[in-house]
Design an enzyme around this catalytic site. Structure first.
Site, PDB file in Angstrom:
ATOM      1  N   HIS A  47       0.835  -1.201   0.000  1.00 36.81           N
ATOM      2  CA  HIS A  47       0.000   0.000   0.000  1.00 36.81           C
ATOM      3  C   HIS A  47       0.872   1.253   0.000  1.00 36.81           C
ATOM      4  CE1 HIS A  47       1.137  -0.398   4.186  1.00 36.81           C
ATOM      5  NE2 HIS A  47       0.762   0.852   4.389  1.00 36.81           N
ATOM      6  N   ASP A  79       0.614   5.006   1.828  1.00 34.94           N
ATOM      7  CA  ASP A  79      -0.172   5.568   2.928  1.00 34.94           C
ATOM      8  C   ASP A  79      -1.155   6.639   2.448  1.00 34.94           C
ATOM      9  OD1 ASP A  79       1.029   3.961   4.841  1.00 34.94           O
ATOM     10  OD2 ASP A  79       2.663   5.385   5.163  1.00 34.94           O
ATOM     11  N   HIS A 126       4.659   0.139   0.158  1.00 35.77           N
ATOM     12  CA  HIS A 126       5.410  -0.664   1.127  1.00 35.77           C
ATOM     13  C   HIS A 126       4.566  -1.783   1.715  1.00 35.77           C
ATOM     14  CE1 HIS A 126       3.564   2.668   3.358  1.00 35.77           C
ATOM     15  NE2 HIS A 126       3.586   1.893   4.427  1.00 35.77           N
ATOM     16  N   ARG A 132       4.811   6.224  14.023  1.00 41.89           N
ATOM     17  CA  ARG A 132       4.829   6.816  12.672  1.00 41.89           C
ATOM     18  C   ARG A 132       4.233   8.214  12.673  1.00 41.89           C
ATOM     19  NH1 ARG A 132       1.088   4.297   8.113  1.00 41.89           N
ATOM     20  NH2 ARG A 132      -0.116   6.214   8.309  1.00 41.89           N
TER      21      ARG A 132
END
Ligand code: SIN
Length: 284
Positions: A104, A106, A259, A275
């Site tokens: 995917h 983000d 990723h 994150r």
């Protein structure tokens, strides 16, 4: 001392050596990192050892931050930090478990998807739990001319619910999105081929996590082409695979990479990450 950049793999990824993660960077250093990010797709800063406040301050130098739509995964007191974790305390998960265990990019499901994300490793199993990035410039560049032209005229539909309906469907720890969360993430359309605003290069912009089909095409037409593109984009020679050490900070570009977090480790061993997510612009 100035910063230097050392490539980590043929596909993508580079290490930034000598960056100050604690004090403000000067404008030239910010620009150098923005440029390196667009060129290499993924940047590694080793031995970051920074607090949540420092992580937020470092990230903000590259643009405003985005709070995740699922608020229960935020770090207490720091809505800018999204916690990715399998750690339970007093029976409660400390973050998003099973996050990113599919390819995917983000926030591609937002009308303005994320520019980039900065993931800081707090705890990691001794083996396993690596993350992989795919270079979507290479995915585009290695398509045939006719396929590039065909895709160049298309938009794709991206929908956050897709991940919940597929990858999370059987997981009680990831219940479906609430009506409020769904209302904040209606399906959106983006160009299938996007142009990176810093490098000017074209990249393929579809991902298995959130892309459900091509705008105006029925599923039976979209699906075989998407399946081909996902297989093509994840060819081993387009991948950088990172083995994490505690205090590694990885800054990746969501505009030219996707990723995948590997779920190949013992889930009773703690894997805990913080994150921050940079807001981005409408893809063109
Ligand atoms: C994510 O997709 O942000 C999580 C990646 C990881 O845990 O390695």
């Amino acid at each position: 001392m100035g910063m230097s950049i050392r490539r980590l793999a043929a596909a993508c990824g580079a290490e930034v050596i000598g960056a100050d993660l604690v004090r403000p960077l000067d404008a030239a250093a910010v620009q150098q990192i923005h440029r390196a990010l667009g060129e290499h797709g993924v940047l590694l800063f080793r031995d970051a050892g920074i607090t949540p406040e420092q992580h937020i301050a470092f990230s903000r130098q590259f643009g405003p931050l985005e709070a995740h739509v699922v608020g229960e995964f935020h770090l207490a007191g720091h809505p800018e930090v999204f916690v990715v974790s399998n750690v339970r305390e007093e029976g409660r998960l400390k973050g998003a478990v099973y996050a990113g265990q599919y390819w995917h990019s983000d926030l591609s499901y937002m009308s303005k998807p994320s520019l980039g994300s900065l993931l800081l490793c707090r705890e990691m199993p001794e083996v396993g739990g690596d993350t992989m990035w795919a270079n979507m410039y290479l995915a585009y560049e290695t398509l045939s001319g006719p396929m590039k032209r065909f895709l160049g005229g298309l938009k794709a539909v991206h929908d956050y619910s897709h991940a919940y309906d597929t990858y999370f469907a059987a997981l009680k720890e990831r219940p479906p999105l609430t009506p409020e969360q769904k209302a904040k993430t209606p399906p959106v359309e983006h160009p299938v081929i996007r142009t990176h605003p810093v490098t000017g290069k074209k990249a393929l912009y579809v991902n298995p996590g959130f892309t459900t089909g091509f705008a105006g095409m029925p599923e039976e037409e979209s699906r075989p082409i998407l399946d081909f593109l996902f297989r093509h984009a994840t060819r081993p020679e387009f991948i950088y695979r990172h083995k994490w050490s505690v205090d590694d900070l990885l800054f990746w570009d969501n505009r030219c990479t996707m990723h995948y977090a590997l779920a190949d480790y013992d889930f009773t061993v703690r894997r805990h990450m913080h994150r921050t997510t940079l807001a981005g612009d409408e893809p063109f």
